[in-house]
Structures are given as structure tokens and as C-alpha cells.
Design a protein around this motif. Structure first.
Motif, PDB file in Angstrom:
ATOM      1  N   MET A   1       0.825  -1.208   0.000  1.00  0.00           N
ATOM      2  CA  MET A   1       0.000   0.000   0.000  1.00  0.00           C
ATOM      3  C   MET A   1       0.861   1.261   0.000  1.00  0.00           C
ATOM      4  SD  MET A   1      -3.291  -1.055   2.299  1.00  0.00           S
ATOM      5  CE  MET A   1      -2.445  -2.006   3.546  1.00  0.00           C
ATOM      6  N   ALA A   2       1.998   1.234   0.689  1.00  0.00           N
ATOM      7  CA  ALA A   2       2.898   2.387   0.702  1.00  0.00           C
ATOM      8  C   ALA A   2       3.480   2.631  -0.687  1.00  0.00           C
ATOM      9  CB  ALA A   2       4.012   2.186   1.727  1.00  0.00           C
ATOM     10  N   VAL A   3       3.876   1.579  -1.375  1.00  0.00           N
ATOM     11  CA  VAL A   3       4.404   1.725  -2.737  1.00  0.00           C
ATOM     12  C   VAL A   3       3.320   2.288  -3.659  1.00  0.00           C
ATOM     13  CG1 VAL A   3       5.227   0.437  -4.757  1.00  0.00           C
ATOM     14  CG2 VAL A   3       6.203  -0.018  -2.503  1.00  0.00           C
ATOM     15  N   GLY A   4       2.095   1.808  -3.506  1.00  0.00           N
ATOM     16  CA  GLY A   4       0.984   2.333  -4.302  1.00  0.00           C
ATOM     17  C   GLY A   4       0.723   3.808  -4.031  1.00  0.00           C
ATOM     18  N   ALA A   5       0.824   4.209  -2.765  1.00  0.00           N
ATOM     19  CA  ALA A   5       0.620   5.612  -2.405  1.00  0.00           C
ATOM     20  C   ALA A   5       1.715   6.492  -2.993  1.00  0.00           C
ATOM     21  CB  ALA A   5       0.566   5.763  -0.886  1.00  0.00           C
ATOM     22  N   VAL A   6       2.951   6.039  -2.910  1.00  0.00           N
ATOM     23  CA  VAL A   6       4.064   6.803  -3.487  1.00  0.00           C
ATOM     24  C   VAL A   6       3.887   6.928  -5.002  1.00  0.00           C
ATOM     25  CG1 VAL A   6       6.561   6.746  -3.940  1.00  0.00           C
ATOM     26  CG2 VAL A   6       5.694   6.286  -1.642  1.00  0.00           C
ATOM     27  N   TYR A   7       3.452   5.851  -5.644  1.00  0.00           N
ATOM     28  CA  TYR A   7       3.218   5.876  -7.088  1.00  0.00           C
ATOM     29  C   TYR A   7       2.129   6.891  -7.447  1.00  0.00           C
ATOM     30  CZ  TYR A   7       1.899   4.260 -11.746  1.00  0.00           C
ATOM     31  OH  TYR A   7       1.598   4.197 -13.073  1.00  0.00           O
ATOM     32  N   ALA A   8       1.022   6.878  -6.684  1.00  0.00           N
ATOM     33  CA  ALA A   8      -0.065   7.826  -6.957  1.00  0.00           C
ATOM     34  C   ALA A   8       0.399   9.263  -6.746  1.00  0.00           C
ATOM     35  CB  ALA A   8      -1.261   7.514  -6.064  1.00  0.00           C
ATOM     36  N   LEU A   9       1.127   9.497  -5.673  1.00  0.00           N
ATOM     37  CA  LEU A   9       1.645  10.851  -5.423  1.00  0.00           C
ATOM     38  C   LEU A   9       2.600  11.292  -6.527  1.00  0.00           C
ATOM     39  CD1 LEU A   9       2.202  10.704  -1.568  1.00  0.00           C
ATOM     40  CD2 LEU A   9       0.465  12.022  -2.807  1.00  0.00           C
ATOM     41  N   ALA A  10       3.426  10.372  -7.000  1.00  0.00           N
ATOM     42  CA  ALA A  10       4.355  10.711  -8.089  1.00  0.00           C
ATOM     43  C   ALA A  10       3.587  11.086  -9.350  1.00  0.00           C
ATOM     44  CB  ALA A  10       5.298   9.540  -8.360  1.00  0.00           C
ATOM     45  N   LEU A  11       2.498  10.396  -9.630  1.00  0.00           N
ATOM     46  CA  LEU A  11       1.692  10.733 -10.810  1.00  0.00           C
ATOM     47  C   LEU A  11       1.095  12.128 -10.698  1.00  0.00           C
ATOM     48  CD1 LEU A  11      -0.186   7.412 -11.640  1.00  0.00           C
ATOM     49  CD2 LEU A  11       1.640   8.482 -12.942  1.00  0.00           C
ATOM     50  N   TRP A  12       0.757  12.553  -9.487  1.00  0.00           N
ATOM     51  CA  TRP A  12       0.175  13.877  -9.298  1.00  0.00           C
ATOM     52  C   TRP A  12       1.240  14.962  -9.296  1.00  0.00           C
ATOM     53  CZ3 TRP A  12      -3.064  11.807  -4.672  1.00  0.00           C
ATOM     54  CH2 TRP A  12      -4.146  11.092  -5.161  1.00  0.00           C
ATOM     55  N   ILE A  13       2.457  14.628  -8.884  1.00  0.00           N
ATOM     56  CA  ILE A  13       3.522  15.630  -8.772  1.00  0.00           C
ATOM     57  C   ILE A  13       4.249  15.830 -10.099  1.00  0.00           C
ATOM     58  CG2 ILE A  13       5.743  16.102  -7.678  1.00  0.00           C
ATOM     59  CD1 ILE A  13       4.606  14.705  -5.155  1.00  0.00           C
ATOM     60  N   LEU A  14       4.525  14.744 -10.800  1.00  0.00           N
ATOM     61  CA  LEU A  14       5.285  14.835 -12.053  1.00  0.00           C
ATOM     62  C   LEU A  14       4.505  15.632 -13.090  1.00  0.00           C
ATOM     63  CD1 LEU A  14       6.616  11.192 -12.262  1.00  0.00           C
ATOM     64  CD2 LEU A  14       7.883  13.243 -11.631  1.00  0.00           C
ATOM     65  N   PRO A  15       5.209  16.479 -13.831  1.00  0.00           N
ATOM     66  CA  PRO A  15       4.507  17.273 -14.848  1.00  0.00           C
ATOM     67  C   PRO A  15       3.968  16.389 -15.964  1.00  0.00           C
ATOM     68  CG  PRO A  15       6.882  17.565 -15.004  1.00  0.00           C
ATOM     69  CD  PRO A  15       6.632  16.737 -13.783  1.00  0.00           C
ATOM     70  N   GLU A  16       2.806  16.732 -16.420  1.00  0.00           N
ATOM     71  CA  GLU A  16       2.146  16.055 -17.537  1.00  0.00           C
ATOM     72  C   GLU A  16       1.791  14.594 -17.272  1.00  0.00           C
ATOM     73  OE1 GLU A  16       4.047  16.677 -21.308  1.00  0.00           O
ATOM     74  OE2 GLU A  16       4.629  18.714 -20.769  1.00  0.00           O
ATOM     75  N   ALA A  17       1.878  14.130 -16.040  1.00  0.00           N
ATOM     76  CA  ALA A  17       1.506  12.742 -15.759  1.00  0.00           C
ATOM     77  C   ALA A  17       0.006  12.634 -15.528  1.00  0.00           C
ATOM     78  CB  ALA A  17       2.271  12.215 -14.545  1.00  0.00           C
ATOM     79  N   ARG A  18      -0.485  13.358 -14.525  1.00  0.00           N
ATOM     80  CA  ARG A  18      -1.902  13.316 -14.200  1.00  0.00           C
ATOM     81  C   ARG A  18      -2.220  14.515 -13.318  1.00  0.00           C
ATOM     82  NH1 ARG A  18      -4.164   7.675 -12.497  1.00  0.00           N
ATOM     83  NH2 ARG A  18      -3.549   7.394 -14.633  1.00  0.00           N
ATOM     84  N   LYS A  19      -3.351  15.116 -13.546  1.00  0.00           N
ATOM     85  CA  LYS A  19      -3.742  16.274 -12.744  1.00  0.00           C
ATOM     86  C   LYS A  19      -4.143  15.801 -11.341  1.00  0.00           C
ATOM     87  CE  LYS A  19      -6.924  20.121 -12.609  1.00  0.00           C
ATOM     88  NZ  LYS A  19      -8.158  20.679 -13.122  1.00  0.00           N
ATOM     89  N   ALA A  20      -3.649  16.487 -10.331  1.00  0.00           N
ATOM     90  CA  ALA A  20      -4.002  16.155  -8.948  1.00  0.00           C
ATOM     91  C   ALA A  20      -5.476  16.462  -8.717  1.00  0.00           C
ATOM     92  CB  ALA A  20      -3.139  16.953  -7.977  1.00  0.00           C
ATOM     93  N   PRO A  21      -6.158  15.630  -7.961  1.00  0.00           N
ATOM     94  CA  PRO A  21      -7.581  15.879  -7.716  1.00  0.00           C
ATOM     95  C   PRO A  21      -7.785  17.111  -6.834  1.00  0.00           C
ATOM     96  CG  PRO A  21      -6.819  14.050  -6.379  1.00  0.00           C
ATOM     97  CD  PRO A  21      -5.689  14.420  -7.281  1.00  0.00           C
ATOM     98  N   ALA A  22      -8.832  17.831  -7.117  1.00  0.00           N
ATOM     99  CA  ALA A  22      -9.200  18.987  -6.298  1.00  0.00           C
ATOM    100  C   ALA A  22     -10.179  18.472  -5.246  1.00  0.00           C
ATOM    101  CB  ALA A  22      -9.837  20.072  -7.150  1.00  0.00           C
ATOM    102  N   ILE A  23      -9.682  18.247  -4.050  1.00  0.00           N
ATOM    103  CA  ILE A  23     -10.493  17.639  -3.003  1.00  0.00           C
ATOM    104  C   ILE A  23     -10.308  18.422  -1.709  1.00  0.00           C
ATOM    105  CG2 ILE A  23      -8.693  15.971  -2.425  1.00  0.00           C
ATOM    106  CD1 ILE A  23     -10.931  13.923  -1.964  1.00  0.00           C
ATOM    107  N   THR A  24     -11.401  18.599  -0.997  1.00  0.00           N
ATOM    108  CA  THR A  24     -11.352  19.346   0.261  1.00  0.00           C
ATOM    109  C   THR A  24     -11.078  18.390   1.427  1.00  0.00           C
ATOM    110  OG1 THR A  24     -13.708  19.093   0.722  1.00  0.00           O
ATOM    111  CG2 THR A  24     -13.039  20.999  -0.634  1.00  0.00           C
ATOM    112  N   PHE A  25     -10.733  18.964   2.565  1.00  0.00           N
ATOM    113  CA  PHE A  25     -10.491  18.163   3.757  1.00  0.00           C
ATOM    114  C   PHE A  25     -11.757  17.415   4.167  1.00  0.00           C
ATOM    115  CE2 PHE A  25     -10.309  17.579   8.374  1.00  0.00           C
ATOM    116  CZ  PHE A  25      -9.155  16.798   8.451  1.00  0.00           C
ATOM    117  N   THR A  26     -12.905  18.049   4.028  1.00  0.00           N
ATOM    118  CA  THR A  26     -14.176  17.399   4.360  1.00  0.00           C
ATOM    119  C   THR A  26     -14.388  16.167   3.484  1.00  0.00           C
ATOM    120  OG1 THR A  26     -15.085  19.544   4.980  1.00  0.00           O
ATOM    121  CG2 THR A  26     -16.660  17.780   4.583  1.00  0.00           C
TER     122      THR A  26
END
Length: 138
Positions: free
Chosen positions: A37-62
Motif C-alpha cells: 500500500m505504501a508503494v501504491g501511495a508513493v506511485y499515486a503521489l508521483a503521478l500527481w507531482i510529475l509534470p504532464e503525468a496526471r492532474k491532482a484531484p481537487a479535493i477538500t479536507f471534508t
């Protein structure tokens, strides 16, 4: 697509069973699940951080807090599947994995009050039952 999913699922089960045996059996199953699960989380975060990979979701704390129970129970189901692979035969793990939709329906009802149609619930019976019957001889 379905064939690729079954092939990936087959190798996932075999590699997890092999890793469980090499890692000392079921006593380290939760660590293996956490690492996956940690590797999956790092992979998802990398997709959101890297340019042109994937747009980060716009999500509120709620919204995060509303999704937190789903994330927790999904992680618990994954940990249960990893543990079942290390505790017994791969067929036992298939029974656990086949029960995950019923688990998800029960948690969805208990936590969110959302109901699943009777037709969908009835379709779980032959799926889970068939896998149980097919795995009973192992």
C-alpha cells in the motif's frame, strides 16, 4: 482487457504466495500488505507531482474525511487478502477475495447508509458460492 486482468491477478497471487513463503509466512503478512500500500501511495503521489503525468484531484479536507472510512476498510480488505495468501492455499485467498464485494456492500450500508440493489446482492451468491465450491477440494 478481462484476460489481462485475470493474468495479472494470477501472477499477483503467485508472487504474493512466494513472497510470503520467503518472508517467513503469515507472521509478516501485515508488513507485506503495508509495503504494497505504501508503494501504491508513493506511485499515486508521483503521478500527481510529475509534470504532464496526471492532474491532482481537487479535493477538500471534508471530502477526505468522508472518504477515510472507505480507505480504511479497503486497506483492511487488502491486508486480509495478503494474509490469506500467506496463511493457506491460494484457493483460500480466492475465497477471501471473492467475498470482498459483499464486504464492500456491508460496509457501504453500515458506514454510509447506501444500499445495493437486490439483483446485485443476489449475483454475489453464485460468484462467492462458486469459488467456495471450486476451492473446497484443496
Amino acid at each position: 482487457y478481462l484476460t489481462a486482468w485475470y493474468l495479472g491477478n494470477y501472477y499477483y497471487n503467485i508472487f504474493n504466495k512466494t513472497a510470503a513463503k520467503a518472508g517467513g509466512g503469515s507472521e509478516y503478512a501485515m508488513i507485506m500488505a503495508w509495503i504494497q500500500m505504501a508503494v501504491g501511495a508513493v506511485y499515486a503521489l508521483a503521478l500527481w507531482i510529475l509534470p504532464e503525468a496526471r492532474k491532482a484531484p481537487a479535493i477538500t479536507f471534508t471530502q477526505v474525511m468522508k472518504l477515510a472510512p472507505v480507505g480504511f476498510f479497503t486497506a483492511a480488505a487488502h491486508a486480509g487478502a495478503v494474509f490469506s495468501l500467506s496463511a493457506g492455499a491460494v484457493s483460500f485467498a480466492q475465497v477471501i477475495k471473492a467475498a470482498e464485494p459483499a464486504f464492500a456492500a456491508a460496509i457501504g450500508y453500515a458506514v454510509y447508509g447506501s444500499s445495493v440493489s437486490r439483483a446485485k446482492l443476489l449475483m454475489l451468491v453464485p460468484v462467492i458460492g462458486g469459488i467456495c465450491i471450486a476451492s473446497a477440494s484443496e
